[in-house]
Scaffold this motif. Sequence first.
Motif, PDB file in Angstrom:
ATOM      1  N   MET A   1      -6.037  95.349  54.313  1.00 26.62           N
ATOM      2  CA  MET A   1      -5.158  96.030  53.365  1.00 26.62           C
ATOM      3  C   MET A   1      -5.661  95.863  51.936  1.00 26.62           C
ATOM      4  SD  MET A   1      -1.517  94.951  55.103  1.00 26.62           S
ATOM      5  CE  MET A   1      -0.531  95.770  53.855  1.00 26.62           C
ATOM      6  N   SER A   2      -6.098  94.649  51.611  1.00 29.43           N
ATOM      7  CA  SER A   2      -6.571  94.398  50.242  1.00 29.43           C
ATOM      8  C   SER A   2      -7.864  95.146  49.949  1.00 29.43           C
ATOM      9  CB  SER A   2      -6.778  92.897  50.018  1.00 29.43           C
ATOM     10  OG  SER A   2      -7.812  92.389  50.836  1.00 29.43           O
ATOM     11  N   SER A   3      -8.792  95.169  50.934  1.00 32.33           N
ATOM     12  CA  SER A   3     -10.053  95.879  50.712  1.00 32.33           C
ATOM     13  C   SER A   3      -9.829  97.382  50.607  1.00 32.33           C
ATOM     14  CB  SER A   3     -11.055  95.569  51.835  1.00 32.33           C
ATOM     15  OG  SER A   3     -10.569  96.001  53.094  1.00 32.33           O
ATOM     16  N   THR A   4      -8.870  97.894  51.403  1.00 33.89           N
ATOM     17  CA  THR A   4      -8.539  99.324  51.318  1.00 33.89           C
ATOM     18  C   THR A   4      -7.977  99.664  49.950  1.00 33.89           C
ATOM     19  OG1 THR A   4      -8.041  99.395  53.684  1.00 33.89           O
ATOM     20  CG2 THR A   4      -7.182 101.193  52.332  1.00 33.89           C
ATOM     21  N   ILE A   5      -7.041  98.839  49.488  1.00 36.15           N
ATOM     22  CA  ILE A   5      -6.441  99.071  48.171  1.00 36.15           C
ATOM     23  C   ILE A   5      -7.479  98.902  47.072  1.00 36.15           C
ATOM     24  CG2 ILE A   5      -4.699  98.232  46.546  1.00 36.15           C
ATOM     25  CD1 ILE A   5      -3.036  97.408  49.008  1.00 36.15           C
TER      26      ILE A   5
ATOM     27  N   LYS B   1      -8.254  83.043  51.982  1.00 38.51           N
ATOM     28  CA  LYS B   1      -7.059  83.416  51.221  1.00 38.51           C
ATOM     29  C   LYS B   1      -6.922  84.939  51.203  1.00 38.51           C
ATOM     30  CE  LYS B   1      -5.873  79.241  49.967  1.00 38.51           C
ATOM     31  NZ  LYS B   1      -4.606  78.623  50.416  1.00 38.51           N
ATOM     32  N   ASN B   2      -6.856  85.520  52.395  1.00 38.23           N
ATOM     33  CA  ASN B   2      -6.827  86.981  52.486  1.00 38.23           C
ATOM     34  C   ASN B   2      -5.535  87.580  51.939  1.00 38.23           C
ATOM     35  OD1 ASN B   2      -9.352  86.953  53.617  1.00 38.23           O
ATOM     36  ND2 ASN B   2      -8.639  87.042  55.717  1.00 38.23           N
ATOM     37  N   LYS B   3      -4.437  86.845  52.027  1.00 31.35           N
ATOM     38  CA  LYS B   3      -3.189  87.354  51.473  1.00 31.35           C
ATOM     39  C   LYS B   3      -3.260  87.436  49.947  1.00 31.35           C
ATOM     40  CE  LYS B   3       0.059  86.110  55.134  1.00 31.35           C
ATOM     41  NZ  LYS B   3       1.294  85.334  55.484  1.00 31.35           N
TER      42      LYS B   3
ATOM     43  N   LEU C   1      -8.221  86.955  65.132  1.00 34.72           N
ATOM     44  CA  LEU C   1      -9.150  87.565  64.176  1.00 34.72           C
ATOM     45  C   LEU C   1      -8.511  88.771  63.494  1.00 34.72           C
ATOM     46  CD1 LEU C   1     -11.999  87.949  62.920  1.00 34.72           C
ATOM     47  CD2 LEU C   1     -12.592  89.297  64.951  1.00 34.72           C
ATOM     48  N   PHE C   2      -7.889  89.644  64.279  1.00 34.14           N
ATOM     49  CA  PHE C   2      -7.272  90.844  63.708  1.00 34.14           C
ATOM     50  C   PHE C   2      -6.078  90.496  62.821  1.00 34.14           C
ATOM     51  CE2 PHE C   2      -9.345  92.981  67.436  1.00 34.14           C
ATOM     52  CZ  PHE C   2     -10.202  93.771  66.671  1.00 34.14           C
ATOM     53  N   LYS C   3      -5.335  89.447  63.204  1.00 35.19           N
ATOM     54  CA  LYS C   3      -4.209  89.017  62.384  1.00 35.19           C
ATOM     55  C   LYS C   3      -4.699  88.502  61.032  1.00 35.19           C
ATOM     56  CE  LYS C   3      -0.836  87.821  65.977  1.00 35.19           C
ATOM     57  NZ  LYS C   3      -0.091  86.702  66.630  1.00 35.19           N
ATOM     58  N   ARG C   4      -5.782  87.704  61.073  1.00 34.32           N
ATOM     59  CA  ARG C   4      -6.334  87.174  59.821  1.00 34.32           C
ATOM     60  C   ARG C   4      -7.004  88.254  58.999  1.00 34.32           C
ATOM     61  NH1 ARG C   4     -10.475  83.890  60.547  1.00 34.32           N
ATOM     62  NH2 ARG C   4     -10.691  84.184  62.800  1.00 34.32           N
ATOM     63  N   THR C   5      -7.517  89.268  59.694  1.00 33.38           N
ATOM     64  CA  THR C   5      -8.211  90.355  59.007  1.00 33.38           C
ATOM     65  C   THR C   5      -7.245  91.317  58.335  1.00 33.38           C
ATOM     66  OG1 THR C   5     -10.083  90.253  60.545  1.00 33.38           O
ATOM     67  CG2 THR C   5      -9.774  92.311  59.354  1.00 33.38           C
TER      68      THR C   5
END
Length: 413
Positions: A217-221, A350-352, A208-212
């Motif tokens: 990072m994207s949500s922070t940015i 598609k979190n990346k 879960l943490f790996k996928r998150t």
Amino acid sequence: MKHKIRAFKNMLLMSAPEYIAGFSVFVILISFSKKASLAEIGELTFANTVGQLVSSVLAVALLTTMRRDFVLKTALRDKYAISLYIIRILISLSIFIISFVLLELNLFSEIVLLMIVSRGIDSLSETYYYTLLSKEEILKFSILKSMHYISLISFVILGIYKGFDLHQISYIFLLNSIIWCLVNFILLFFEKGIVKKIIFLDTYQTDLFKRTLPLLMSSTIYLLSARLNLFIVKKICSPEDFGLFSIIITILGIFSIFTSAISSFLINKQVEWYKVSLQRLKINSIKLAIPLFAAGLIILLISYFVSDYINYLFKNFDMNHLWLLKLSLISILVYFIQIPYNYLFTVMDKNKVALYFSVFMIVVAALLYYPFTFYFGLTGSVIAFLGYNILWCGSLFGISMYIINKQILKGNE
């Protein structure tokens, strides 16, 4: 017909607490503006924004992915809800310690620290709220989260009536957050079927943490890019102009939170479409944009005419800048159009891609906000704000459709 009525009712129930949460800042600023200067309004807005930024970083990525997993596999919810609550408490404590160190280094004010801690504790309550959403207990979610922010509004307005200053109001935020965090943990602990056992970093949680991580990072940015305007305007403009800008973005924030709540409501449905086929997800998401465009246009027109009376709410609003408020209201239409696409990257796992998209948008934000604000002051910052929202919506739609079409073509080969 009954299904559509039920869906509409659930959307209202789910949107209500998010709207109340956003409206709480608006009401508090209105109440505070009766005695405060524009500079103080700007200071409170800035502190609250930093607090919300930190809390969103702590909550959005993990909880959105968690909710997706809980919808797909209900057994995960019962097994891991308590454990994830505890782990999030530990993560939040580390953030609070870092924030305290930054305060000691005079990198920000005590008010900012109080709002970071307060909003961070609020994000812990979201663990239970998201658990309820994954179980589709919409009514219970709506009542609890609505009361969370109604109590905040009531306490703060009472404090303002009693003559509390900005520091004392910040402590009210903190007290309300602590109360509701305890209430929600107790409710989660006694929730039917929930395993009362702490599981720490097993195979699922590690995955879960790996996928998150990319989404984190994207949500922070993304959040930094969406709030970069505040940091730049505060740095370049006068305190009075910053106060006016704070009022404008607070008003638009109400609509942003409302539309985000609708997007959040759609996640469960979009996951179901995704399980059927990408074609179903694509067609239904595009179809949704049409009535949402119409709704956004109606609300935009109403808001345009109602804005003439802004000084009845904010008496120190400079009416010479009313046209800037009216210009910024175009963002309402943008917020409504992008509702079906806000969480498509998460739905498709598609979190990346979300990370790369957010990196691109923070560059766009910097290129827009800094030069426009530096050369044109408050006027430039509002124009950059509108331009950023339009570019965000257009880019989000284009990239989402490109990915879906590419995967559809790949599946047909």
